[in-house]
Design an enzyme around this catalytic site. Structure first.
Site, PDB file in Angstrom:
ATOM      1  N   VAL A   1       5.518  -0.233   2.508  1.00  0.00           N
ATOM      2  CA  VAL A   1       4.141  -0.966   3.536  1.00  0.00           C
ATOM      3  C   VAL A   1       3.701  -1.809   2.738  1.00  0.00           C
ATOM      4  CG1 VAL A   1       2.129   0.576   5.248  1.00  0.00           C
ATOM      5  CG2 VAL A   1       4.720   1.689   4.607  1.00  0.00           C
TER       6      VAL A   1
ATOM      7  N   ILE B   1       0.705  -1.179   0.192  1.00  0.00           N
ATOM      8  CA  ILE B   1      -0.038   0.492  -0.154  1.00  0.00           C
ATOM      9  C   ILE B   1       0.824   1.507   0.186  1.00  0.00           C
ATOM     10  CG2 ILE B   1      -2.187  -1.241   1.101  1.00  0.00           C
ATOM     11  CD1 ILE B   1      -0.968  -0.493   3.833  1.00  0.00           C
ATOM     12  N   GLY B   2       1.916   0.802  -0.053  1.00  0.00           N
ATOM     13  CA  GLY B   2       3.197   2.231   0.013  1.00  0.00           C
ATOM     14  C   GLY B   2       3.975   2.282   0.446  1.00  0.00           C
TER      15      GLY B   2
ATOM     16  N   ASP C   1      12.270  13.316  11.701  1.00  0.00           N
ATOM     17  CA  ASP C   1      12.115  13.197  10.396  1.00  0.00           C
ATOM     18  C   ASP C   1      11.289  13.088  10.460  1.00  0.00           C
ATOM     19  OD1 ASP C   1      12.538  13.077   8.123  1.00  0.00           O
ATOM     20  OD2 ASP C   1      12.189  11.252   7.733  1.00  0.00           O
TER      21      ASP C   1
ATOM     22  N   MET D   1      13.087   4.632   3.161  1.00  0.00           N
ATOM     23  CA  MET D   1      13.402   3.110   3.845  1.00  0.00           C
ATOM     24  C   MET D   1      13.062   1.592   3.774  1.00  0.00           C
ATOM     25  SD  MET D   1      15.284   5.284   6.382  1.00  0.00           S
ATOM     26  CE  MET D   1      16.553   3.606   7.401  1.00  0.00           C
ATOM     27  N   ALA D   2      11.857   1.776   3.748  1.00  0.00           N
ATOM     28  CA  ALA D   2      11.061   0.899   4.037  1.00  0.00           C
ATOM     29  C   ALA D   2       9.822   0.475   3.116  1.00  0.00           C
ATOM     30  CB  ALA D   2      10.115   0.878   5.641  1.00  0.00           C
TER      31      ALA D   2
END
Length: 555
Positions: A26, A18-19, A135, A23-24
């Site tokens: 989702v 979904i995203g 951040d 860095m990651a």
């Protein structure tokens, strides 16, 4: 790596992506143990090769998991499986603040104050618990479908600091929101989050960033040394008080900036109540400054011999170190995990009594209509069975009871009109009955149950009675022959009939002044109200008839 269909931690079934961020990635997943949807953030492969980063990631994520606040995306779990490092978070229907700004452009200052206030409250809670985000940017702020603001990525943002701040490619997405101290690579604390929030506020107010350039390094340098164009110079409708809040949040000197999220919250609330309020200027006498060691050394030389400086400095350093160790131990290593008890069905008082021995707090977020007893808890978060840190806050919603509405007046309406009106008032049509009415037109509503303006539970039925118009009743015509006019009238009235025209004739079989003829025969069934005409016996009529007959014969 395709992990769709994989079950992580023996319970999180990955459903779809979904995203994706720097860095990651989702994913939406199903928590099969608690039967609910969650968001799973999985670190990208290049970061899993850095052992130091992984250690920090785990430590910071666990610390962030202790944060429980309405404006923070909750972390449920942190885990590792087959070199997959993941964080399980609250699944939210909504959009990022960045997407919202792109779609809507600059926002009105009132909306900006509301959004900033919610972010600041999230930061205040995190800072009190020793967690600094580092951040803050619109990409890490989510607006739910209900309009609530939630800050995400506390753990991953802080863990990423060392790995990303020196990497131009990775810092590109965040460089516009970096504080000057971050851009220098120096010491940073909770005031770094306040600066970044100031940038977000600036962007919401103007639709622009305070500093921009062709390269990330150029942007970072501008944060360190350049002045920005004040929001009020871009949009003169922005109140000066709002402009001053942005200026204070974006102070390059950490000590001239807001010293806590609480100070920022106080000013935001003041301006919300009165946009003409004045924002206090920085006063150096009110802030604790870090004094350069050289300055301390010079001062000490004037008062004592140089040989005493070094022991004093060492003593002070040891004292600070001891205090730091004591603070860290009490805030990070002695907080116990406790299991959240089930509060559903309890009253607020009962829930507080149940949480108090566990050192948990209760926060009532509001009420919602339900079929549960009024005042009882109908929702809680985190849910029961979840382990949280002592001191965490359990958010609940209370039942407002079943919603009640007033029954509208349906009289005189037809069925379709009534059904539309009932639906608009949260009600449904019930049984229909029909009756005759002398006053209400056919097919119009003449009565209802419950009556108009009665308070009932939303969704209740309202039964109606519809008019069939006037009822057509029938009766038998009575025998009028041989009766006087008065007797005939009385008989007709008794049968709900009307005496009509009275004429005269003659019949030798009847006596004078009685009915000798009726235009509707006796025993015939007719509608009530029918007019019956009669003929009365008169001797004079016979003589007149005979005279008329004689005249006819002579002619």
């Amino acid at each position: 790596m395709n992990i769709i269909g994989t079950t992580l931690g023996g319970r999180y079934l990955v459903i779809e992506q979904i995203g994706e961020g720097g860095m990651a990635t989702v994913y939406k997943a199903k928590d099969q143990l608690l039967n609910r949807y969650v968001a799973v953030k999985i670190l990208k492969h290049e970061f899993t090769q850095d052992d130091e980063f992984i250690k920090k990631f785990k430590r910071e994520s666990i610390a962030a998991a202790s944060l429980t606040h309405p404006n923070i995306v909750s972390i449920f779990d942190v885990g590792e499986q087959d070199n997959i490092y993941y964080i399980v978070m609250e699944y939210i229907h909504g959009q990022t603040l960045k997407d919202f700004i792109k779609k809507n452009g600059k926002l009105g200052y009132k909306r900006v104050l509301d959004i900033t206030l919610q972010i600041a409250m999230a930061l205040e809670h995190a800072h009190k618990n020793g967690v600094v985000h580092r951040d803050i940017k619109p990409h890490n702020i989510v607006i739910t479908e209900e309009g609530t603001i939630k800050v995400t990525d506390f753990g991953i943002a802080r863990a990423s600091t060392v790995s990303t701040v020196t990497n131009t490619n990775k810092v590109l997405g965040s460089v516009h929101y970096l504080s000057p101290e971050q851009a220098k690579g120096g010491f940073s604390d909770h005031r770094t989050d306040i600066y970044s929030l100031g940038v977000v506020m600036y962007e919401m107010l103007t639709g622009k960033l305070p500093f921009d350039a062709e390269s990330p390094i150029s942007v970072a340098i501008k944060h360190i040394q350049d002045d920005f164009v004040e929001p009020i110079q871009i949009d003169s409708s922005i109140p000066k008080s709002v402009n001053d809040i942005v200026k204070k949040a974006l102070e390059k000197d950490m000590f001239k900036r807001y010293q806590s999220a609480k100070q920022l919250i106080d000013d935001l609330n003041k301006v919300k109540e009165n946009p003409d309020t004045l924002i206090d200027n920085f006063d150096e006498t009110q802030s604790t400054r870090i004094i350069d060691v050289k300055d301390v050394d010079k001062a000490l030389k004037k008062k004592s011999k140089r040989r005493f400086v070094k022991p004093i400095f060492i003593t002070l350093s040891l004292f600070v170190l001891a205090f730091l160790i004591y603070y860290l131990y009490n805030n990070y290593f002695t907080v116990k995990d406790v299991e959240v008890p089930n509060l559903i069905g309890l009253t607020e008082t009962e829930a507080r009594a149940k949480l108090e021995p566990l050192k948990l707090k209760l926060e009532v977020e509001g009420k919602e209509y339900s079929d549960k007893p009024e005042g009882s808890i109908v929702k809680m978060y985190p849910e029961d069975g979840i382990k949280v840190k002592e001191g965490s806050t359990i958010r609940v919603k209370l039942s407002a009871g079943q919603k009640k509405v007033l029954v509208p007046d349906l009289k005189g309406l037809d069925i379709l009109e009534a059904e539309i009106l009932l639906k608009n008032n949260g009600l449904v049509r019930g049984n229909i009955d029909r009756k005759y009415s002398d006053t209400v037109d056919r097919n119009k509503i003449m009565d209802q149950d419950p009556k108009p303006n009665t308070e009932v539970i939303e969704g209740s039925e309202v039964s109606i009675v519809i008019s069939d118009g006037k009822e057509e009743k029938f009766t038998k015509v009575p025998i009028l022959l041989g009766r006087t006019i008065e007797e005939a009238r009385a008989s007709l009235t008794a049968a709900n009939l009307v005496l009509g025209n009275i004429t005269y004739g003659y019949d030798s079989k009847y006596i004078e002044n009685v009915v000798i003829s009726q235009d509707v025969a006796a025993g015939v069934t007719v509608k009530e109200g029918t007019i019956i005409n009669i003929v009365i016996n008169k001797k004079e009529v016979e003589q007149t008839q005979q005279e008329q007959q004689g005249n006819t014969n002579n002619q």
